[in-house]
Each structure stands twice: as structure tokens, then as C-alpha cells.
Design a protein around this motif. Structure first.
Motif, PDB file in Angstrom:
ATOM      1  N   VAL A 259       0.859  -1.180   0.000  1.00 52.46           N
ATOM      2  CA  VAL A 259       0.000   0.000   0.000  1.00 52.46           C
ATOM      3  C   VAL A 259       0.898   1.234   0.000  1.00 52.46           C
ATOM      4  O   VAL A 259       1.820   1.337   0.819  1.00 52.46           O
ATOM      5  CB  VAL A 259      -0.935   0.033   1.225  1.00 52.46           C
ATOM      6  N   ALA A 260       0.614   2.147  -0.930  1.00 55.17           N
ATOM      7  CA  ALA A 260       1.416   3.371  -1.005  1.00 55.17           C
ATOM      8  C   ALA A 260       1.054   4.291   0.151  1.00 55.17           C
ATOM      9  O   ALA A 260      -0.125   4.547   0.415  1.00 55.17           O
ATOM     10  CB  ALA A 260       1.188   4.073  -2.339  1.00 55.17           C
ATOM     11  N   ALA A 261       2.077   4.801   0.835  1.00 54.87           N
ATOM     12  CA  ALA A 261       1.859   5.644   2.015  1.00 54.87           C
ATOM     13  C   ALA A 261       1.222   6.977   1.651  1.00 54.87           C
ATOM     14  O   ALA A 261       0.566   7.602   2.491  1.00 54.87           O
ATOM     15  CB  ALA A 261       3.190   5.878   2.728  1.00 54.87           C
ATOM     16  N   ASP A 262       1.396   7.419   0.400  1.00 54.13           N
ATOM     17  CA  ASP A 262       0.834   8.710  -0.005  1.00 54.13           C
ATOM     18  C   ASP A 262      -0.531   8.577  -0.672  1.00 54.13           C
ATOM     19  O   ASP A 262      -1.168   9.576  -0.990  1.00 54.13           O
ATOM     20  CB  ASP A 262       1.797   9.423  -0.959  1.00 54.13           C
ATOM     21  N   ASP A 263      -0.978   7.347  -0.901  1.00 54.18           N
ATOM     22  CA  ASP A 263      -2.225   7.117  -1.625  1.00 54.18           C
ATOM     23  C   ASP A 263      -3.283   6.436  -0.765  1.00 54.18           C
ATOM     24  O   ASP A 263      -4.477   6.649  -0.939  1.00 54.18           O
ATOM     25  CB  ASP A 263      -1.935   6.277  -2.874  1.00 54.18           C
ATOM     26  N   GLY A 264      -2.843   5.580   0.132  1.00 55.71           N
ATOM     27  CA  GLY A 264      -3.766   4.916   1.039  1.00 55.71           C
ATOM     28  C   GLY A 264      -4.478   3.730   0.416  1.00 55.71           C
ATOM     29  O   GLY A 264      -4.101   3.220  -0.642  1.00 55.71           O
ATOM     30  N   LEU A 285       2.004  -6.528   5.799  1.00 56.03           N
ATOM     31  CA  LEU A 285       1.749  -5.214   5.224  1.00 56.03           C
ATOM     32  C   LEU A 285       3.062  -4.527   4.889  1.00 56.03           C
ATOM     33  O   LEU A 285       3.917  -4.344   5.763  1.00 56.03           O
ATOM     34  CB  LEU A 285       0.940  -4.360   6.197  1.00 56.03           C
ATOM     35  N   ALA A 286       3.209  -4.169   3.619  1.00 54.51           N
ATOM     36  CA  ALA A 286       4.381  -3.412   3.169  1.00 54.51           C
ATOM     37  C   ALA A 286       3.907  -2.021   2.780  1.00 54.51           C
ATOM     38  O   ALA A 286       3.285  -1.842   1.726  1.00 54.51           O
ATOM     39  CB  ALA A 286       5.056  -4.108   1.995  1.00 54.51           C
ATOM     40  N   ILE A 287       4.178  -1.024   3.651  1.00 50.85           N
ATOM     41  CA  ILE A 287       3.771   0.356   3.372  1.00 50.85           C
ATOM     42  C   ILE A 287       4.886   1.001   2.556  1.00 50.85           C
ATOM     43  O   ILE A 287       5.975   1.292   3.075  1.00 50.85           O
ATOM     44  CB  ILE A 287       3.511   1.129   4.677  1.00 50.85           C
ATOM     45  N   ASN A 288       4.619   1.199   1.278  1.00 55.72           N
ATOM     46  CA  ASN A 288       5.640   1.648   0.323  1.00 55.72           C
ATOM     47  C   ASN A 288       5.621   3.171   0.160  1.00 55.72           C
ATOM     48  O   ASN A 288       4.703   3.847   0.614  1.00 55.72           O
ATOM     49  CB  ASN A 288       5.398   0.952  -1.024  1.00 55.72           C
TER      50      ASN A 288
END
Length: 680
Positions: A259-264, A285-288
Motif C-alpha cells: 500500500v502506497a503511504a501517499d495514496d492509502g 503489510l508493506a507500506i511503500n
């Protein structure tokens, strides 16, 4: 026979007696005239006197010939009666038998059954050789044939022995050995999944993919610096491949949710979570993209709470790792979290015995023929193994790894390319090893037979529904024309037929403009399946009907062009080519061939093609111009608010009323746009 001969003999005897009496009378007359004419006409008198004994031999010959003819005729009659008795045999029939079966039971041709059903209530035009008949029509046909009915129980086909291959029972725990985890990367499009894999395996996968988007499932074995190995299934994050993601989750041990940290959390993120839950697979969970200034990792964790993904920070059991796939930050922490979870799961497999696995992808290679990418789940695959998958089988001729290097064996959790398939299996098919080629053929034949039986049941259901519709329509027609004179009935039918022909012609024109037949060709089975799944979401048939005429794997061929010409359709190709000869043929026949390398570009093109089939909408655009504008008697160009004025319009028939508003506009046709939203 004796009676007939006796009658004939009596007639002939009567005729002889008559001739004798007649001759006797003549002789008496001649005796009186003999003294007068005896010397003058000796020959004439002799000819007039016919002797009865001269006719007896003739009568005997006639009687003997007639007796012979009558005897032969009676023999033929007896043979005919005997044959008729034999032909009037019992016909074994059963409820629901087809026209073809009834004709075969009666030893007649199919046309005989059709003729027997003419002038009955049944609609002859709706019948086919495989159409099933009701009891009343079976009786009617057999009755007209002069045969006797013999009802039997519902015909049962010979029960075939189940020759299918199945997975083995669970192995003895003592035989199990540790294996590498199979990990699936899931998440929304452009959230960095491919970049993450690229960093892990040190290859430029993104550079080889069009637009940086993964177009099909890939399986890769990645060796970490610690010596551990992880098998990654690289599933596309695009919404179009939800079915492929589901299949990936079914063969995987762990899901890494990116999941992109800037997109949610996005739509495909939620779908990925649901796939993992359905397969009962644990999630990491990989917060990219945590290197970006606008990154909000904590916000992502909170959003995921709504979908029952609870991180360890919030008291759950889901590991969350903050990474930057582009910069390579914290990737080793993600790999270590994966290995730690795999150890907790205690992943093991049985490397002995027949092979069991799953087809991840399948495609046709021009030099190698049908090729599959598979994950081995049990046993050890070697060259020469006999495999079955779906309705296809293979004798393994060649195996290779993700880099195209030839390998000699593949153990559990190992991805492998397999060459040697007789036909192309489908992605997701179960792979099972059997002992011999005859056994493999028997398994495939049984599976084809099962599918054929299922199809026959489906066809029978459709046929029965159609038959009922035809019978109801025929009954209504009979009620409609029942009390009419034949002239009135004929005239009315003529009028209806003429009107129907006109309506059919009109409907055909409308259908051609409101139907889009398409043919799909893709590079691999999974890509074609994904496109077909997108088409299943089409919900604008009220605007334009979308018909899938054909789909398959491989380059666009001349057969595809001919098919498109027949149906007036469009060919869509995904990651395939169309040769010059094929393109020239398509241009000559007026067939469109549209090739794409990115799936959402193909869908956008399809949306435009659908929109072009819709009628234009008319929009009104105000333009405000008059022919003249006056204040009292003076021509002016501007009139201020509150002032009275005179207007002169080109239209003479317009009547004005107090309170009317005057607006000048023009109508423009605007191309319509399909309401279908594929979800991306």
C-alpha cells in the motif's frame, strides 16, 4: 386357389357347351342347304363347322397356364402376408427419446419420423435430430408405421468407469521436509509491487513490461543473502486481473500487501485483502513510498482497520514494514519478516511420490509449442514424467527456471517452466503425475466425457424450454385461426408474414448498429481470461450489445479475420502480432484489428468503439442573435435592463405572451458515450 380354378373351368365348360350348341345349329342349317351348295362351296362349309374336340386342347393349355399363375400369385401373397406379419414387430420406446433414436428403433430414416409428424400440433420446423419427443408423439409415429409399442424404462447409457486422477491422501508427517514459502505480492496499481520485486531479485522486470505494468503472472525463486529462498508470484495489481490474483492466493502461503503511504487504501487494495481472506492466507503489510514527504504510514494502518487488517501496533498480528522500493530502503526487514512468518507456519512438503502442482500460466511458444509455468506442491518433477492438467496431458521434454536455464528436477515450492504438453492447459489447472501415457489418455478422455455429459444436460434443458415455447406459440396460433374461413386465414397469414419480414429487416439493421461483436486474442491464457472477466462486468446492453464471438491464445490469424468478417466484428489483440498478410486481408475485407500492449488502453479503445455505435445526442447551445432591435422607431444595438424594445424575428407564426422569455439557440449533435464503467 382351387375355387378360382373351379370357377374358371366352369366358365370355360359353359363356353364350350355354348359353342357346341351353336355348332349343332349351324350343322342343321347346313344339312338343309347342303343339297343346294354342297358342290359349289366345299371349303366354306368346312370352315363354318368348328369341332368341339379342336377347342379342348386350347382350353387345357389355358387352364394349366392359369393354374400356374394363380399358384405363384398365392405363394407371393402368402410370402407378403408372412413378411407383413414379421414387419409388424414390437418397437421398444422410452419417454424422452430423440427423433434419431426413434428412427433407429423403427429401422427407418429420420425423414420418416418427420413425415409421420406432419399435420399435427407439433412444430416440425423446431425439431432437430436430437430433439426429444413427448409420449403422445412417439405413439403417433409408431401407430402410423403400423408397429406395436413396447414401453421400456428410461434408457440408461452404459455406465463408464471413472478413470479420473485425484490427489493422493495426506502424507505421513515423518516424510515431510521443510520447503520455501510461496509469497504473493498484491496491491493497487502503481503502488510499487513490480519495483519491489525488481529490487529483491536484482532484475529489470519493469523495463521489460510495457508502461511498467506487469501484464501476466510470473513465478520467480529469489535467493536472499541469508541463504533463504522465497518463491514470489508476481500478480498484476490491475483491477482487470482480480481472478488471477485470486488464483495466486490459492497457491500461496503468504500475501505481501503493498500500500502506497501517499495514496492509502484503494479499490484493488480491498479486493486483495478479500482474496487473501478467502484463501485463508496470512498477510504482511508493506507500506511503500515512505520516502515521500506526503507519506502517512499511520493513516494507512488506521484505514486498514475497517477491513479487519489489524497491525501489531494496534494489538493485531499483522506485521507492518515501512519501505521504499524505489530507494531500496528496509527491504531486508521485509524479507526477514517473511521468513519469520514462514518459520511460524512450519511449511513442509512431501518430496517423494507422484508430482502434484498448479498451473500458474500457460502460453504457446513458436519453437516449443504449449508451455506452462507451474508451482510444484508435492513430489519431485523430472524429465520424462507423465502429467495431466485439465483436459491436457504431457510427457515432460524440457524444464527451465525463471531465467530460461534448463533444470533437471523441480522440488516443492519451486517454480518451473514445463515443455511437452499435447494441448494448452488453462491457468489454475491442477497438475497430477500418472504412471503411463495410456493412463494419461484415459484420464483426459474421462474428463472430456464428463464435460460432454454436463453439456448434454444443459442442452437438453434449453431444448425443452424452446420446445415448450414453440408449442405454446403453435397453440395460440391455432386458437387465433380456428374459427376463420380458409380464405380469411390465408390472407391474414400473408399479411402477418409480410409485416414480419419488414420488421425482421428493420430489426437486422438496428441490430447491426447496436451490436458490437469482438474477437479477443492474447499472448497467454491468463491475459485472455482477465480480458474476458472484464467483459463480464459489461452492464450497458440496453445501449449496445457486446458479443464475444471468439477468444484464444496466439497471434491474429486469417481464421480470426474470416470470423470477424462473418460477424462484422472487431479483433482486439493483447501482446500479440498480426502479420502483413493478415493485415492486408483484414483491410481488404473491412475488418478492424486493434493491437495493444497495456490492458487498460485496450479497454479504453473498446469503450470508444462501443460509444461509436450509439446514436448521437442533441444539445441546445444559446447563441443570442436577432435580425433587428428597435427602441421606439430608432434602430439600436444595445438595450438596457428596464427599457422597452421591439424585436423582429424571421419566424412569422410565433405568438408572444406576457412573461415569455426569448432565447436564441442552435442544436448540435454530440457523440454519445457508453455508460459502462469497467472500474478503473
Amino acid at each position: 386357389m382351387n375355387q378360382k380354378i373351379l370357377k374358371l373351368e366352369n366358365l370355360l365348360r359353359f363356353h364350350t357347351v355354348f359353342r357346341q350348341l351353336h355348332s349343332l345349329g349351324q350343322r342343321r342349317m347346313l344339312a338343309q342347304w347342303n343339297h343346294v351348295f354342297s358342290s359349289a362351296y366345299p371349303v366354306w362349309t368346312a370352315q363354318l363347322c368348328i369341332r368341339p374336340w379342336q377347342t379342348d386342347p386350347l382350353i387345357g393349355v389355358v387352364l394349366s397356364q392359369y393354374r400356374l399363375l394363380v399358384t405363384k400369385k398365392e405363394e407371393r401373397s402368402q410370402k407378403s402376408q408372412s413378411f407383413s406379419t414379421k414387419s409388424k414387430k414390437e418397437v421398444e420406446v422410452w419417454i424422452g427419446m430423440t427423433i434419431e433414436e426413434l428412427a433407429r428403433a423403427m429401422k427407418k430414416d429420420i425423414d420418416y419420423v418427420y413425415e409421420a409428424l406432419m399435420n399435427t400440433a407439433i412444430d416440425i420446423d423446431s425439431l432437430e435430430a436430437h430433439s426429444r419427443l413427448d409420449e403422445v408423439w412417439i405413439k403417433e409415429v409408431v401407430k402410423k408405421a403400423g408397429m406395436k409399442l413396447k414401453w421400456s424404462k428410461l434408457k440408461q447409457d452404459k455406465v463408464r468407469e471413472n478413470k479420473d486422477a485425484v490427489r493422493r491422501p495426506q502424507a505421513d508427517p515423518a516424510l515431510l521436509t521443510p520447503r520455501s514459502p510461496v509469497v504473493t505480492i498484491m496491491g493497487h496499481v502503481d503502488h510499487g509491487k513490480t519495483t519491489l520485486l525488481d529490487k529483491l531479485r536484482k532484475t529489470q522486470v519493469a523495463a521489460m513490461e510495457a508502461g511498467g505494468i506487469t501484464q501476466h503472472i510470473g513465478a520467480f525463486l529469489v535467493s536472499l543473502p541469508s541463504g533463504e529462498k522465497i518463491t514470489f508470484l508476481d500478480t498484476p495489481g490491475h483491477a482487470a486481473f482480480s481472478a488471477m490474483r485470486a488464483r495466486g492466493a490459492q497457491v500461496t502461503d503468504i500475501v505481501v500487501l503493498v500500500v502506497a503511504a501517499d495514496d492509502g487504501v484503494m479499490k484493488q487494495t480491498v479486493e486483495s485483502i478479500q482474496h487473501a481472506k478467502d484463501a485463508q492466507v496470512p498477510v504482511i503489510l508493506a507500506i511503500n513510498k515512505c520516502d515521500k514527504a506526503e507519506a502517512e504510514p499511520e493513516k494507512v494502518k488506521k484505514e486498514l482497520l475497517a477491513y479487519d487488517v489489524v497491525c501489531e501496533d494496534y494489538g493485531g498480528d499483522v506485521q507492518a514494514v515501512h519501505i521504499s522500493a524505489l530507494m531500496g530502503d528496509n527491504l531486508m526487514a521485509l524479507a526477514e519478516a517473511t521468513i519469520a512468518l514462514a518459520e511460524m507456519l512450519e511449511l513442509k512438503a512431501d518430496p517423494t511420490g507422484p508430482v502434484e502442482g498448479t498451473v500458474i500460466e500457460s502460453f504457446t511458444d513458436k519453437g516449443r509449442g504449449p508451455v506452462t509455468t507451474a508451482i510444484i506442491q508435492r513430489g519431485t518433477l523430472r524429465k520424462g514424467s507423465i502429467l495431466v492438467a485439465g483436459k491436457s496431458w504431457a510427457k515432460v521434454r524440457l524444464m527451465f527456471d525463471e531465467n530460461g536455464k534448463t533444470i533437471h528436477e523441480a522440488c516443492p515450492s519451486m517454480p518451473v517452466g514445463i515443455v511437452g504438453w499435447r494441448d494448452l492447459p488453462s491457468a489454475g489447472d491442477e497438475i497430477l503425475e500418472v504412471e503411463s501415457e495410456p493412463r494419461a489418455r484415459a484420464v483426459v478422455d474421462w474428463r472430456k466425457y464428463e464435460r460432454e455429459q454436463e453439456k448434454n444436460k444443459e442442452d437438453l434443458k434449453i431444448i425443452e424450454e424452446k420446445r415448450k415455447e414453440h408449442q405454446e406459440a403453435h397453440q395460440k396460433a391455432r386458437e387465433k385461426y380456428g374459427n376463420m374461413h380458409w380464405k380469411e386465414r390465408s390472407f391474414l397469414k400473408y399479411q402477418e408474414k409480410k409485416e414480419q419480414k419488414h420488421l425482421q429487416s428493420k430489426e437486422k439493421e438496428e441490430k447491426d448498429s447496436h451490436v458490437l461483436p469482438i474477437i479477443i486474442k492474447g499472448d497467454v491464457d491468463g491475459s485472455v481470461e482477465a480480458i474476458v472477466n472484464i467483459m463480464d462486468t459489461y452492464d450497458a446492453s440496453h445501449e449496445c450489445k457486446l458479443e464475444l464471438v471468439h477468444f484464444g491464445v496466439g497471434d491474429v490469424s486469417e481464421n480470426d479475420v474470416n470470423l470477424a468478417e462473418t460477424f462484422r466484428g472487431v479483433i482486439y489483440g493483447f501482446n500479440v502480432n498480426a502479420g502483413n498478410v493478415v493485415q492486408k486481408s483484414a483491410a481488404k475485407k473491412g475488418v478492424k484489428i486493434k493491437l495493444h500492449k497495456i490492458i487498460y488502453h485496450l479497454i479504453e479503445d473498446l469503450q470508444e468503439e462501443l460509444s461509436s455505435r450509439l446514436p448521437c445526442t442533441v444539445e441546445e447551445h444559446p447563441i443570442g442573435s436577432l435580425t433587428s432591435l428597435k427602441h421606439h422607431k430608432d434602430d439600436i444595438s444595445v438595450i438596457k435592463t428596464g427599457m422597452d424594445c421591439g424585436l423582429s424575428l424571421s419566424e412569422e407564426k410565433i405568438e408572444f405572451k406576457v412573461g415569455d422569455e426569448i432565447v436564441c439557440y442552435e442544436e448540435k449533435e454530440v457523440p454519445a458515450k457508453t455508460s459502462w464503467d469497467p472500474g478503473f
